[in-house]
Design an enzyme around this catalytic site. Sequence first.
Site, PDB file in Angstrom:
ATOM      1  CG  ASP A 197     -40.084 -16.899   8.883  1.00  0.00           C
ATOM      2  OD1 ASP A 197     -40.730 -17.396   9.798  1.00  0.00           O
ATOM      3  OD2 ASP A 197     -40.603 -16.503   7.814  1.00  0.00           O
ATOM      4  CG  HIS A 219     -27.270 -39.333  15.748  1.00  0.00           C
ATOM      5  ND1 HIS A 219     -26.724 -40.343  14.975  1.00  0.00           N
ATOM      6  CD2 HIS A 219     -28.592 -39.631  15.874  1.00  0.00           C
ATOM      7  CE1 HIS A 219     -27.660 -41.217  14.663  1.00  0.00           C
ATOM      8  NE2 HIS A 219     -28.808 -40.808  15.200  1.00  0.00           N
ATOM      9  CB  CYS A 279     -24.597 -43.197  12.304  1.00  0.00           C
ATOM     10  SG  CYS A 279     -24.679 -41.391  12.224  1.00  0.00           S
ATOM     11  CB  CYS A 285     -22.727 -38.404  13.329  1.00  0.00           C
ATOM     12  SG  CYS A 285     -23.259 -39.139  14.876  1.00  0.00           S
ATOM     13  CG  ASP A 325     -38.373 -24.399   8.837  1.00  0.00           C
ATOM     14  OD1 ASP A 325     -39.394 -24.070   8.194  1.00  0.00           O
ATOM     15  OD2 ASP A 325     -38.248 -24.267  10.071  1.00  0.00           O
ATOM     16  CB  CYS A 342     -22.673 -43.137  15.404  1.00  0.00           C
ATOM     17  SG  CYS A 342     -24.364 -42.625  15.703  1.00  0.00           S
TER      18      CYS A 342
HETATM   19  C1  LIG Z   1     -43.351 -25.069  13.387  1.00  0.00           C
HETATM   20  N1  LIG Z   1     -44.442 -24.809  12.506  1.00  0.00           N
HETATM   21  C2  LIG Z   1     -44.437 -23.689  11.737  1.00  0.00           C
HETATM   22  N2  LIG Z   1     -45.469 -23.340  10.945  1.00  0.00           N
HETATM   23  C3  LIG Z   1     -45.112 -22.165  10.378  1.00  0.00           C
HETATM   24  C4  LIG Z   1     -45.805 -21.324   9.503  1.00  0.00           C
HETATM   25  C5  LIG Z   1     -45.210 -20.109   9.121  1.00  0.00           C
HETATM   26  C6  LIG Z   1     -45.908 -19.167   8.268  1.00  0.00           C
HETATM   27  O1  LIG Z   1     -47.070 -19.367   7.852  1.00  0.00           O
HETATM   28  N3  LIG Z   1     -45.288 -18.003   7.953  1.00  0.00           N
HETATM   29  C7  LIG Z   1     -44.017 -17.728   8.402  1.00  0.00           C
HETATM   30  N4  LIG Z   1     -43.454 -16.563   8.015  1.00  0.00           N
HETATM   31  N5  LIG Z   1     -43.308 -18.574   9.192  1.00  0.00           N
HETATM   32  C8  LIG Z   1     -43.906 -19.761   9.592  1.00  0.00           C
HETATM   33  C9  LIG Z   1     -43.208 -20.624  10.476  1.00  0.00           C
HETATM   34  C10 LIG Z   1     -41.849 -20.251  11.053  1.00  0.00           C
HETATM   35  C11 LIG Z   1     -40.683 -20.879  10.387  1.00  0.00           C
HETATM   36  C12 LIG Z   1     -39.471 -20.270  11.097  1.00  0.00           C
HETATM   37  O2  LIG Z   1     -39.508 -20.621  12.480  1.00  0.00           O
HETATM   38  C13 LIG Z   1     -38.170 -20.705  12.982  1.00  0.00           C
HETATM   39  O3  LIG Z   1     -38.000 -21.955  13.598  1.00  0.00           O
HETATM   40  C14 LIG Z   1     -38.167 -21.851  15.012  1.00  0.00           C
HETATM   41  C15 LIG Z   1     -37.249 -20.625  11.814  1.00  0.00           C
HETATM   42  O4  LIG Z   1     -36.621 -19.377  11.849  1.00  0.00           O
HETATM   43  C16 LIG Z   1     -35.267 -19.483  11.540  1.00  0.00           C
HETATM   44  C17 LIG Z   1     -38.151 -20.755  10.576  1.00  0.00           C
HETATM   45  O5  LIG Z   1     -37.636 -19.886   9.554  1.00  0.00           O
HETATM   46  C18 LIG Z   1     -38.284 -20.096   8.300  1.00  0.00           C
HETATM   47  C19 LIG Z   1     -43.835 -21.812  10.856  1.00  0.00           C
HETATM   48  N6  LIG Z   1     -43.418 -22.789  11.703  1.00  0.00           N
HETATM   49 ZN   LIG Z   2     -24.797 -40.810  14.390  1.00  0.00          ZN
END
Ligand SMILES: CNc1nc2cc3c(=O)[nH]c(N)nc3c(CC[C@H]3O[C@@H](OC)[C@H](OC)[C@@H]3OC)c2[nH]1
Ligand SMILES: [Zn+2]
Length: 373
Positions: free
Chosen positions: A104, A347, A316, A318, A278, A321
């Site tokens: 990110d 899991h 499962c 994993c 993600d 399990c």
């Molecule tokens: C939970 N909801 C959620 N809405 C989001 C919206 C955005 C967004 O508009 N722009 C950017 N740049 N990032 C966002 C992110 C963070 C994803 C990252 O957050 C991190 O997870 C904790 C992870 O970093 C490893 C991931 O990497 C892509 C969001 N997360």
């Molecule tokens: Zn499992």
Amino acid sequence: EKEVSITKFPADERKIIAKAHDKYKKARAGIINTRHGQIHTPAFMPVGTKGTVKAMLPESVQTTGADIILGNTYHLMLQPGAKRVFKLGGLHKFMNWSKPLLTDSGGFQVMSLSKLRKITEEGVIFNSHIDGSKFMLSPESSTEIQYLLGSTITMAFDECTPYPSTYEQAKSSMELTSRWAKRSRKAFYSRDGYGQFGIIQGSIYNDLRLKSALDLIELDFEGYAIGGLAVGEGQELMFKVLDYAPDLLPINKPRYLMGVGKPADIIGAVQRGIDMFDCVIPTRSGRNGQAFTKYGVVNIRNSKYKEDNTPLEEDCLCPACKNYTKAYLHYLVKVKEILGAMLMTWHNLMYFQKLMLRIREYIAQGKDFDFIS
Ligand SMILES: CNc1nc2cc3c(=O)[nH]c(N)nc3c(CC[C@H]3O[C@@H](OC)[C@H](OC)[C@@H]3OC)c2[nH]1
Ligand SMILES: [Zn+2]
């Protein structure tokens, strides 16, 4: 068209099957070819914020079927530092993960984690949440940091528009993201098999989403993320945006919905044309004692499991399990043993990857996949 582009949806492998009823016609299964290997989509990408998927060895993550994991610019620039990771051979080598990595761009984490920050046209100035030292993240510095980390897919530096936002707030935020996307694209060092994704904003306003998409399509990114969702708007409003937003993006490039989500969110988003996901849910909730199973979510800390001699899921594969019972997992999580976090995480990651595998299979066979979850 570049020779080996990161986003080849090979025509013969791309399976867009018009579904019996229009609800599924946008779902698609494909393959993204990258310098570090293929990504089968729809794909779930485990979060590895600080260069590790918490409580998992990389080879264990690989056995769950994950093709790609995430790292985070914000955390890694603070510790151990992007230049140090570069000097040590890059994030792939550092964390012993040879498959694709997506990082990110850091803006989202700056806003949610750092203390004292200031947004300027140049970028975001902030104090580290670790030791209060001063940093600046800009389209240029974020793009360079991701290059130093060696990430396969670099995210453009954006501003995640908070929810709720007024139309005016969302408009100026989206326009800033468009200016930053242009600078991110200019700063990107383009190489075969590597790619950069633009992130569209615009909150819940369809005309702003359209303008954001048009601005970013002009920059010809290798893929596009839909940002500004899963920020508290709720599933109904998120799906309302997803009913049209993916269609604003090029059909032959990957579409990534950031931060999503629970199985039902993923299924609904795939049905609306999303390819990549993600979410911290399988890892974070696993460590907190929540196991995703075909019987629903199991809160393993519940006392009803303390003498339950059966596995989370009898079929499962994993380690949790195959070799352990719910009673043992209940005990490990209750006494906060590290093995508890490991087994629950393993899991849940296996569960999420099995969900994606079944979705890909159902799409390929032109079958409805509504009830999977
Ligand atoms: C939970 N909801 C959620 N809405 C989001 C919206 C955005 C967004 O508009 N722009 C950017 N740049 N990032 C966002 C992110 C963070 C994803 C990252 O957050 C991190 O997870 C904790 C992870 O970093 C490893 C991931 O990497 C892509 C969001 N997360
Ligand atoms: Zn499992």
